[in-house]
Design an enzyme around this catalytic site. Structure first.
Site, mmCIF file in Angstrom:
data_model
loop_
_atom_site.group_PDB
_atom_site.id
_atom_site.type_symbol
_atom_site.label_atom_id
_atom_site.label_comp_id
_atom_site.label_asym_id
_atom_site.label_seq_id
_atom_site.Cartn_x
_atom_site.Cartn_y
_atom_site.Cartn_z
ATOM 1 N N SER A 44 0.878 -1.182 0.000
ATOM 2 C CA SER A 44 0.000 0.000 0.000
ATOM 3 C C SER A 44 0.911 1.227 0.000
ATOM 4 C CB SER A 44 -0.915 0.003 1.219
ATOM 5 O OG SER A 44 -0.190 0.083 2.416
ATOM 6 N N HIS A 162 -3.707 -5.908 2.440
ATOM 7 C CA HIS A 162 -2.844 -6.963 2.991
ATOM 8 C C HIS A 162 -3.603 -8.272 3.206
ATOM 9 C CE1 HIS A 162 0.177 -3.840 4.771
ATOM 10 N NE2 HIS A 162 0.163 -3.870 3.462
ATOM 11 N N GLU A 171 -4.959 -2.427 9.162
ATOM 12 C CA GLU A 171 -4.263 -3.043 10.297
ATOM 13 C C GLU A 171 -4.950 -2.718 11.621
ATOM 14 O OE1 GLU A 171 -0.157 -1.819 10.133
ATOM 15 O OE2 GLU A 171 -0.143 -2.018 7.952
ATOM 16 N N GLU A 212 1.467 -9.458 7.006
ATOM 17 C CA GLU A 212 2.264 -9.050 8.165
ATOM 18 C C GLU A 212 2.061 -9.982 9.351
ATOM 19 O OE1 GLU A 212 1.606 -4.849 8.806
ATOM 20 O OE2 GLU A 212 2.526 -4.343 6.890
ATOM 21 N N ASP A 249 -4.115 1.139 11.568
ATOM 22 C CA ASP A 249 -3.601 1.774 10.348
ATOM 23 C C ASP A 249 -4.706 1.624 9.317
ATOM 24 O OD1 ASP A 249 -2.444 2.767 8.126
ATOM 25 O OD2 ASP A 249 -0.837 1.278 7.978
ATOM 26 N N GLU A 295 -3.360 5.628 12.157
ATOM 27 C CA GLU A 295 -2.424 5.966 11.076
ATOM 28 C C GLU A 295 -3.189 6.131 9.764
ATOM 29 O OE1 GLU A 295 0.805 3.155 10.937
ATOM 30 O OE2 GLU A 295 0.997 3.355 8.763
ATOM 31 N N ASP A 322 1.665 8.203 7.416
ATOM 32 C CA ASP A 322 2.543 7.246 6.716
ATOM 33 C C ASP A 322 2.588 7.655 5.238
ATOM 34 O OD1 ASP A 322 3.704 5.085 5.452
ATOM 35 O OD2 ASP A 322 2.107 3.663 5.882
ATOM 36 N N LYS A 347 9.781 4.856 7.497
ATOM 37 C CA LYS A 347 10.090 3.683 6.671
ATOM 38 C C LYS A 347 11.298 4.052 5.817
ATOM 39 C CE LYS A 347 5.393 1.860 5.975
ATOM 40 N NZ LYS A 347 4.186 2.020 5.118
ATOM 41 N N HIS A 375 8.410 -1.420 9.561
ATOM 42 C CA HIS A 375 8.725 -2.368 8.482
ATOM 43 C C HIS A 375 7.879 -2.034 7.250
ATOM 44 C CE1 HIS A 375 5.045 -5.098 9.557
ATOM 45 N NE2 HIS A 375 4.743 -3.831 9.578
ATOM 46 N N LYS A 398 6.738 -0.624 14.621
ATOM 47 C CA LYS A 398 5.625 -1.332 14.006
ATOM 48 C C LYS A 398 6.251 -2.388 13.126
ATOM 49 C CE LYS A 398 2.478 -0.231 10.597
ATOM 50 N NZ LYS A 398 1.536 0.582 9.845
HETATM 51 P P1 PGA Z 1 2.975 -1.301 3.050
HETATM 52 O O1 PGA Z 1 2.010 -1.195 4.311
HETATM 53 O O2 PGA Z 1 4.319 -1.709 3.511
HETATM 54 O O3 PGA Z 1 2.277 -2.332 2.220
HETATM 55 O O4 PGA Z 1 2.977 0.040 2.382
HETATM 56 C C1 PGA Z 1 2.420 -0.875 5.591
HETATM 57 C C2 PGA Z 1 1.730 0.342 6.097
HETATM 58 O O5 PGA Z 1 0.835 0.885 5.406
HETATM 59 O O6 PGA Z 1 2.062 0.819 7.171
HETATM 60 ZN ZN ZN Z 2 0.539 2.603 6.943
#
Ligand code: PGA
Ligand code: ZN
Length: 434
Positions: A44, A162, A171, A212, A249, A295, A322, A347, A375, A398
């Site tokens: 995503s 996911h 999430e 995840e 999230d 998030e 994010d 990230k 991650h 996370k």
């Molecule tokens: P992604 O998702 O690594 O698939 O972008 C993780 C997140 O959105 O935090």
């Molecule tokens: Zn996110």
């Protein structure tokens, strides 16, 4: 920091946790120390992320090959850095950024550049015979006393892109925060995960896991997911809210209808709602459940909506950007100026170098925005982010659920760090954030 030179740079195509190719880089220093790093990959992804270079050759890995990025490591970047010595990773990254010369690393690929950046710090740690978190802490210039073990945000129920269960929220995380040690918090999280599994099984839901490592049952609503999680916390014998809270999230960019400026929340029985409707929905969830963090509650470019969300919920809830911030200083700076969100997801591959990651984290510290090291949904056995979370002292990580070894690899590394610090006379405290 070191007068050692880089004697070898070796990139290769390896596989991530989804069986997609990604880049691994191995760097050897002139004293023979070798460090290795594997680059993660999101699903995503934010539109404003640095470019992940893929081959686009339909005959290999459905177009997802990374041979071009690997070639950039083995040729352009290796030629650039071999024989040189750097005082820190920032110097190395500066050289690579100049060689790339584009705003989103579209020439060489953020996956190529990041691989070199991460492998370098791992090699330095090996050379210095010290844990990586100490090396990162020094390079970042964060006072050593600020280092701490992070609160894990554990994604135990998955929806969104996911999983394929139809839940819009990507999430549902448990936040075991009210504990005296990281290892105790992690244990609580794992026990809750197992109780949730038993509950799902008894209710005849699937206990298959998503990308995840969280469960991905076909539930009727986002509320039902939260009710099940709270029940699992109680059955496991933990106190909701004071010991274990909940985080979401939403990854709302994945169900944002940009043309109509509306969000499609099918589980509420509505075709779509505007940002105010979605904010009211969050308010309702926060009133009912012990939610401490949301998030990407709104779309990555819905700055006006984010402002309303922050005004309404920012006082009581951590609001993490994010896709909104993509770990990039310019976007975080805008958020700070406009008082939008109050926390930033970190990230490394969204921005593509450690230097820029450090800058974003420093900006957060200066402006009292929280930072959450994270991650990606496509991960590997690489554990560099566990060290980044500790060395930066950011207080939260996370890194998925209590299953799938690419997720546990980070938690296990944090257990090793906790033990190493204690046995070497510099015990690390467990973060207090909520
Ligand atoms: P992604 O998702 O690594 O698939 O972008 C993780 C997140 O959105 O935090
Ligand atoms: Zn996110």
């Amino acid at each position: 920091m070191t007068s050692l030179t880089i004697s070898q740079v070796r990139g290769r195509e390896i596989l991530d946790s989804r069986g997609n190719p990604t880049v691994e880089v191995q760097i050897t220093l002139s004293d023979g120390a070798m460090g290795r790093a594997l680059v993660p990959s999101g699903a995503s992804k934010g539109q404003h992320e640095a470019l992940e270079l893929r081959d686009g050759d339909p005959n290999r890995y459905l177009g997802k090959g990374t041979l071009k990025a690997v070639r950039n490591v083995n040729e352009t970047l290796a030629n650039l850095v071999k024989g040189k010595s750097f005082r820190n990773v920032q110097e190395l990254d500066t050289l690579m950024l100049e060689a790339d010369g584009t705003s989103q690393k579209s020439k060489l690929g953020a996956n190529a550049i990041l691989g070199v950046s991460l492998a370098y710090v791992n090699a330095v740690a090996i050379s210095q015979k010290r844990p990586l978190y100490l090396v990162l802490n020094e390079m970042m210039g964060v006072p050593a006393a600020e280092m701490q073990l992070p609160i894990p945000l554990m994604n135990i129920l998955n929806g969104g892109v996911h999983a394929n269960n139809g839940l819009e929220i990507q999430e549902f995380m448990i936040v075991p925060h009210g504990f005296s040690a990281f290892s105790e918090a992690l244990r609580a999280g794992c026990e809750i995960f197992h109780h949730l599994k038993e509950m799902l099984h008894e209710k005849h839901f699937s206990t298959a896991v998503g990308d995840e490592g969280g469960f991905a049952p076909a539930l009727e609503s986002n509320e039902q997911a939260l009710e099940l999680i709270c029940e699992a916390v109680r059955i496991a014998g933990y106190q909701l809210k004071t010991q274990v809270a909940v985080a979401l999230d939403v990854a709302s960019s994945s169900f944002y209808l940009a043309d109509a400026k509306r969000y499609s929340l099918r589980h509420r029985g509505e075709d779509s709602i505007d940002s105010n409707g979605l904010i009211d929905f969050y308010q309702g969830l926060c009133d009912k459940f012990p939610i401490v963090s949301i998030e990407d509650g709104l779309d990555e470019d819905d700055w006006a909506g984010w402002k309303v969300l922050t005004d309404k919920l920012g006082g009581q809830c951590q609001l993490v950007g994010d896709d909104l911030f993509v770990t990039q200083v310019a976007r975080v700076r805008r958020g700070i100026q406009e008082k939008i969100a109050n926390a930033v997801l970190i990230k490394v591959n969204q921005v593509g170098t450690l230097k820029e990651t450090f800058e974003t984290m420093a900006l957060c510290r200066e402006n009292k925005y929280r930072a959450v090291t994270s991650h990606r949904s496509g991960e590997t056995e690489d554990v560099t982010i566990a060290h980044l979370a500790v060395g930066s002292g950011c207080g939260q990580i996370k890194t998925g659920s209590a299953s799938r070894s690419e997720r546990l690899a980070k938690y296990n590394e944090l257990l090793r760090i906790e033990e190493w610090a204690r046995e070497n006379g510099k015990p690390l405290r467990f973060a207090k954030v909520f």
